[in-house]
Design an enzyme around this catalytic site. Structure first.
Site, PDB file in Angstrom:
ATOM      1  N   ARG A   1       0.814  -1.225   0.000  1.00 35.24           N
ATOM      2  CA  ARG A   1       0.000   0.000   0.000  1.00 35.24           C
ATOM      3  C   ARG A   1       0.841   1.267   0.000  1.00 35.24           C
ATOM      4  O   ARG A   1       0.412   2.296   0.525  1.00 35.24           O
ATOM      5  CB  ARG A   1      -0.986   0.007   1.180  1.00 35.24           C
ATOM      6  CG  ARG A   1      -2.008  -1.113   1.117  1.00 35.24           C
ATOM      7  CD  ARG A   1      -2.827  -1.021  -0.157  1.00 35.24           C
ATOM      8  NE  ARG A   1      -3.848  -2.057  -0.200  1.00 35.24           N
ATOM      9  CZ  ARG A   1      -5.126  -1.825   0.052  1.00 35.24           C
ATOM     10  NH1 ARG A   1      -5.534  -0.630   0.365  1.00 35.24           N
ATOM     11  NH2 ARG A   1      -5.987  -2.816  -0.039  1.00 35.24           N
TER      12      ARG A   1
ATOM     13  N   ARG B   1      -3.137   5.852  -0.151  1.00 38.55           N
ATOM     14  CA  ARG B   1      -3.199   5.864   1.315  1.00 38.55           C
ATOM     15  C   ARG B   1      -2.431   6.978   1.989  1.00 38.55           C
ATOM     16  O   ARG B   1      -3.013   7.748   2.713  1.00 38.55           O
ATOM     17  CB  ARG B   1      -2.733   4.517   1.892  1.00 38.55           C
ATOM     18  CG  ARG B   1      -3.856   3.518   1.907  1.00 38.55           C
ATOM     19  CD  ARG B   1      -3.784   2.618   3.110  1.00 38.55           C
ATOM     20  NE  ARG B   1      -4.979   1.780   3.168  1.00 38.55           N
ATOM     21  CZ  ARG B   1      -5.025   0.571   3.667  1.00 38.55           C
ATOM     22  NH1 ARG B   1      -3.937   0.037   4.169  1.00 38.55           N
ATOM     23  NH2 ARG B   1      -6.143  -0.088   3.700  1.00 38.55           N
TER      24      ARG B   1
HETATM   25  O1  CP3 Z   1       0.264   0.570  -3.080  1.00 38.58           O
HETATM   26  C1  CP3 Z   1      -0.503  -0.338  -3.411  1.00 38.58           C
HETATM   27  O2  CP3 Z   1      -0.602  -1.359  -2.713  1.00 38.58           O
HETATM   28  C2  CP3 Z   1      -1.195  -0.166  -4.726  1.00 38.58           C
HETATM   29  C3  CP3 Z   1      -2.344  -0.787  -5.159  1.00 38.58           C
HETATM   30  C4  CP3 Z   1      -3.286  -1.665  -4.382  1.00 38.58           C
HETATM   31  C5  CP3 Z   1      -4.611  -1.292  -4.002  1.00 38.58           C
HETATM   32  N1  CP3 Z   1      -5.237  -2.394  -3.484  1.00 38.58           N
HETATM   33  C6  CP3 Z   1      -5.232   0.048  -4.202  1.00 38.58           C
HETATM   34  C7  CP3 Z   1      -6.349   0.450  -3.312  1.00 38.58           C
HETATM   35  C8  CP3 Z   1      -3.112  -3.010  -3.990  1.00 38.58           C
HETATM   36  C9  CP3 Z   1      -1.867  -3.881  -4.100  1.00 38.58           C
HETATM   37  C10 CP3 Z   1      -4.349  -3.451  -3.444  1.00 38.58           C
HETATM   38  C11 CP3 Z   1      -4.570  -4.827  -2.975  1.00 38.58           C
HETATM   39  C12 CP3 Z   1      -5.762  -5.159  -2.204  1.00 38.58           C
HETATM   40  N2  CP3 Z   1      -7.032  -4.657  -2.340  1.00 38.58           N
HETATM   41  C13 CP3 Z   1      -5.813  -6.162  -1.208  1.00 38.58           C
HETATM   42  C14 CP3 Z   1      -4.653  -7.030  -0.801  1.00 38.58           C
HETATM   43  C15 CP3 Z   1      -3.727  -6.338   0.115  1.00 38.58           C
HETATM   44  C16 CP3 Z   1      -4.216  -6.223   1.522  1.00 38.58           C
HETATM   45  O3  CP3 Z   1      -4.276  -5.081   2.003  1.00 38.58           O
HETATM   46  O4  CP3 Z   1      -4.489  -7.248   2.149  1.00 38.58           O
HETATM   47  C17 CP3 Z   1      -7.131  -6.206  -0.697  1.00 38.58           C
HETATM   48  C18 CP3 Z   1      -7.626  -7.097   0.400  1.00 38.58           C
HETATM   49  C19 CP3 Z   1      -7.900  -5.256  -1.434  1.00 38.58           C
HETATM   50  C20 CP3 Z   1      -9.346  -4.954  -1.292  1.00 38.58           C
HETATM   51  C21 CP3 Z   1      -9.607  -3.538  -0.951  1.00 38.58           C
HETATM   52  N3  CP3 Z   1      -9.477  -2.476  -1.826  1.00 38.58           N
HETATM   53  C22 CP3 Z   1     -10.058  -3.006   0.294  1.00 38.58           C
HETATM   54  C23 CP3 Z   1     -10.301  -3.832   1.538  1.00 38.58           C
HETATM   55  C24 CP3 Z   1     -10.200  -1.607   0.138  1.00 38.58           C
HETATM   56  C25 CP3 Z   1     -10.792  -0.603   1.101  1.00 38.58           C
HETATM   57  C26 CP3 Z   1     -10.062  -0.178   2.196  1.00 38.58           C
HETATM   58  C27 CP3 Z   1      -8.575   0.041   2.076  1.00 38.58           C
HETATM   59  O5  CP3 Z   1      -8.158   1.191   1.902  1.00 38.58           O
HETATM   60  O6  CP3 Z   1      -7.854  -0.945   2.178  1.00 38.58           O
HETATM   61  C28 CP3 Z   1      -9.790  -1.290  -1.182  1.00 38.58           C
HETATM   62  C29 CP3 Z   1      -9.703   0.058  -1.771  1.00 38.58           C
HETATM   63  C30 CP3 Z   1      -8.336   0.468  -2.232  1.00 38.58           C
HETATM   64  N4  CP3 Z   1      -7.513  -0.240  -3.068  1.00 38.58           N
HETATM   65  C31 CP3 Z   1      -7.682   1.675  -1.905  1.00 38.58           C
HETATM   66  C32 CP3 Z   1      -6.437   1.674  -2.585  1.00 38.58           C
HETATM   67  C33 CP3 Z   1      -5.367   2.741  -2.614  1.00 38.58           C
HETATM   68  C34 CP3 Z   1      -8.296   2.735  -0.958  1.00 38.58           C
HETATM   69  C35 CP3 Z   1      -8.034   4.139  -1.068  1.00 38.58           C
HETATM   70  C36 CP3 Z   1      -8.820   4.963  -2.015  1.00 38.58           C
HETATM   71  O7  CP3 Z   1     -10.046   4.831  -2.075  1.00 38.58           O
HETATM   72  O8  CP3 Z   1      -8.158   5.780  -2.640  1.00 38.58           O
END
Ligand code: CP3
Length: 343
Positions: free
Chosen positions: A25, A29
């Site tokens: 992440r 974030r």
């Molecule tokens: O820096 C990075 O990791 C870049 C890209 C990335 C995102 N999601 C962007 C994102 C990656 C590698 C992921 C993977 C992801 N997504 C996982 C596996 C990693 C982990 O944390 O266990 C999971 C479980 C998800 C599912 C997901 N997507 C959730 C639970 C959420 C909401 C809450 C949160 O912020 O984690 C998302 C939204 C999401 N995906 C955001 C980002 C940057 C949220 C911020 C926004 O809305 O800008």
């Protein structure tokens, strides 16, 4: 191959003066320049525009000096071309309105090519590869079959995975069919990322630690193994990540991955002993440590490095994603401390 990116050398378990460091992440974030873009675009809009996705992927490389970029996308994106309506609800998490409620719903999975629908993702990979500084690798990724299935079945964020477990225990054959389809489609998607230029591939099984070891081996491991088998010809190293997996390390290793990701709930040296020296290890600082004063962050980085003991194959990372509350300066302290190691 001395010119290879540090991350790729670590995946090959070459001896290095210091481990590579990147942070789950790291894009999104915490960076103000990401938050600025987010005031104008939704997450899905960023993912749908290759130039924007590439820019956000590159931001942490510029600002933090990390040794790898991770593609800006989401594990849930490929579920959209499979026929599911994924919404990211602010402050709540992802919601799928047409979730899988029973075996009959598995037929909802469409066969359309993920690669056609996610063309901007592959274009972003090509743009990033052309823009990364030498020595910095690009990581592609996808969700593992269990973690994807848990989102499809729960339909909303869950802590206890009640619906997923009810489905798994009461309809094991249908659960297996679902994971088998997800495994096949995920392997295709990851192969396409490698073909577009991703230099390493991480499979996120973020929530698999909710399972007992026996249930993991019976219901999940064959499908995760099928993803890694499907990547054998892609000629890029693979990373296999989960959280709270202290009970599953050997089983996850057996499923596959050149590097196994571990979180902070288990000491790194103990995890490595159990996994074996023929695999790399990624981890494992508690992201909460980055809320601590500088001296404590540095002490804990040093502790993780000491537990890794300079063994070839260590990739420094957090045990899970950066917390949104993390100050950017704390992240810089971490990266600089790892970079200063052995130098
Ligand atoms: O820096 C990075 O990791 C870049 C890209 C990335 C995102 N999601 C962007 C994102 C990656 C590698 C992921 C993977 C992801 N997504 C996982 C596996 C990693 C982990 O944390 O266990 C999971 C479980 C998800 C599912 C997901 N997507 C959730 C639970 C959420 C909401 C809450 C949160 O912020 O984690 C998302 C939204 C999401 N995906 C955001 C980002 C940057 C949220 C911020 C926004 O809305 O800008």
């Amino acid at each position: 191959m001395a010119g290879d990116a540090l991350l790729l050398q670590a995946c090959a378990r070459r001896p290095l003066p210091r481990p590579p460091v990147w942070l789950m992440r790291q894009a999104g974030r915490v960076l103000p320049e990401y938050r600025d873009i987010r005031t104008r675009h939704t997450l899905l809009e960023i993912c749908a525009h290759a130039e924007l996705a590439a820019e956000v992927t590159l931001q942490p490389v510029r600002r933090l000096g990390v040794d790898a970029a991770i593609l800006f996308a989401d594990i849930l994106l490929p579920l959209i071309p499979l026929g599911f309506s994924v919404r990211f609800v602010a402050g709540e998490g992802p919601v799928i309105d047409n979730r899988i409620e029973g075996p009959a719903d598995i037929a909802k999975l469409r066969d359309g090519a993920i690669e056609d629908a996610l063309a901007p993702t592959f274009e972003a990979i090509r743009i990033v590869r052309g823009a990364l500084p030498p020595g910095v690798a690009l990581i592609g990724f996808a969700g593992a079959p269990f973690t994807l299935a848990s989102y499809l079945i729960e339909g909303e964020p869950s802590r206890s995975f009640i619906r997923t477990k009810r489905f798994m225990y009461s309809e094991p054959a249908a659960f297996g069919r679902l994971l088998a389809v997800l495994a096949q489609r995920t392997a295709e998607y990851l192969r396409a990322q490698a073909a577009a230029g991703a230099q390493a591939l991480q499979l996120f099984d973020s929530w698999v630690g909710a399972l007992a070891p026996e249930d993991y081996r019976v219901h999940v491991q064959p499908h995760t193994a099928a993803v890694f088998e499907g990547l054998a010809g892609a000629a890029v190293p693979t990373l296999h990540f989960g959280t709270a997996t202290g009970g599953l390390l050997e089983a996850m290793r057996d499923a596959g991955g050149d590097v196994i990701g571990v979180d902070w709930r288990i000491p790194l040296d103990e995890a490595w002993r159990r996994i074996g020296s023929d695999r790399g290890i990624q981890g494992n600082l508690d992201p909460g440590v980055l809320l601590a004063p500088v001296a404590e962050i540095e002490r804990q980085v040093d502790r993780v490095l000491a537990e890794a003991g300079g063994r070839p194959g260590h990739i420094f990372n957090l045990g899970h994603g950066l917390l949104p509350e993390t100050p950017v300066d704390a992240v810089r302290v971490l990266v600089e401390r790892v970079h200063a190691h052995g130098g």
